[in-house]
Design an enzyme around this catalytic site. Structure first.
Site, PDB file in Angstrom:
ATOM      1  N   GLY A  29       0.960  -1.291  -0.050  1.00 40.99           N
ATOM      2  CA  GLY A  29      -0.040  -0.150  -0.060  1.00 40.99           C
ATOM      3  C   GLY A  29       0.601   1.274   0.068  1.00 40.99           C
ATOM      4  O   GLY A  29       1.875   1.224   0.195  1.00 40.99           O
ATOM      5  N   TYR A  30       0.210   2.401  -0.306  1.00 43.47           N
ATOM      6  CA  TYR A  30       0.940   3.595  -0.566  1.00 43.47           C
ATOM      7  C   TYR A  30       0.458   4.725   0.653  1.00 43.47           C
ATOM      8  O   TYR A  30      -0.553   4.866   0.544  1.00 43.47           O
ATOM      9  CB  TYR A  30       0.856   4.085  -1.979  1.00 43.47           C
ATOM     10  CG  TYR A  30       1.523   3.268  -2.961  1.00 43.47           C
ATOM     11  CD1 TYR A  30       2.878   3.345  -3.058  1.00 43.47           C
ATOM     12  CD2 TYR A  30       0.809   2.158  -3.344  1.00 43.47           C
ATOM     13  CE1 TYR A  30       3.449   2.460  -4.076  1.00 43.47           C
ATOM     14  CE2 TYR A  30       1.478   1.168  -4.192  1.00 43.47           C
ATOM     15  CZ  TYR A  30       2.951   1.408  -4.504  1.00 43.47           C
ATOM     16  OH  TYR A  30       3.567   0.363  -5.222  1.00 43.47           O
ATOM     17  N   LEU A  31       1.442   5.357   1.226  1.00 43.30           N
ATOM     18  CA  LEU A  31       1.236   6.088   2.294  1.00 43.30           C
ATOM     19  C   LEU A  31       1.400   7.515   1.658  1.00 43.30           C
ATOM     20  O   LEU A  31       0.900   8.453   1.883  1.00 43.30           O
ATOM     21  CB  LEU A  31       2.567   6.081   3.422  1.00 43.30           C
ATOM     22  CG  LEU A  31       2.458   4.870   3.916  1.00 43.30           C
ATOM     23  CD1 LEU A  31       3.714   4.942   5.012  1.00 43.30           C
ATOM     24  CD2 LEU A  31       1.144   4.672   4.889  1.00 43.30           C
TER      25      LEU A  31
END
Length: 160
Positions: A29-31
């Protein structure tokens, strides 16, 4: 530096069974997507990654995470969590010419809401090798220079 070429793959045209090769079960996932800050679970290993801007070549830094840190950061992900199986295949199985004997194909077969998407990536030692690369005949469209197929962008799209 990460220097890679990326291709769309038609899974029905694979000249082998992916299950014959080592697999990584990846969840990521991408912050943040600009710059790219990603968390990844790769089998039982966990990482925080920073990637600079770029298409074929960009800086990449990987830092280890604990499982607890990964799970904590997972709740802060922007967009979807991407799930995929990554099969690692020696490129030399398909190409006998040139200096690619040590290169690998990373075949990503996406699942869940990205089901049906299959991408192959080949990482190179230098840009000259990447630019002169002639892919195996079963590789599809070259999407190296399209940010549309960066995982960070896929994490933000609502439909494929």
């Amino acid at each position: 530096m990460e220097i890679e070429r990326k291709y769309l793959i038609d899974a029905t045209k694979l000249p082998f069974s992916p299950e014959d090769y080592p697999v990584h079960h990846i969840e990521q996932g991408y912050l943040c997507t600009e710059p790219v800050v990603r968390i990844r679970k790769d089998n039982e290993d966990y990482f925080l990654t920073y990637k600079s801007k770029g298409l074929m070549s960009r800086e990449e830094y990987n830092l280890p995470l604990t499982k607890d840190a990964y799970n904590h950061l997972k709740s802060k992900v922007d967009g979807r969590i991407i799930s995929k199986k990554r099969y690692v295949i020696p490129l030399s199985r398909f190409i006998t010419r040139g200096t690619c004997s040590d290169l690998k194909i990373e075949l990503d077969i996406f699942s869940e809401d990205l089901q049906g998407l299959v991408l192959a990536e080949v990482e190179f030692h230098d840009e000259e090798s990447a630019l002169s690369f002639i892919p195996p005949v079963w590789f599809g469209e070259d999407v190296t220079f399209s940010s549309e197929y960066h995982n960070s962008n896929l994490s933000q799209r609502t439909v494929l």
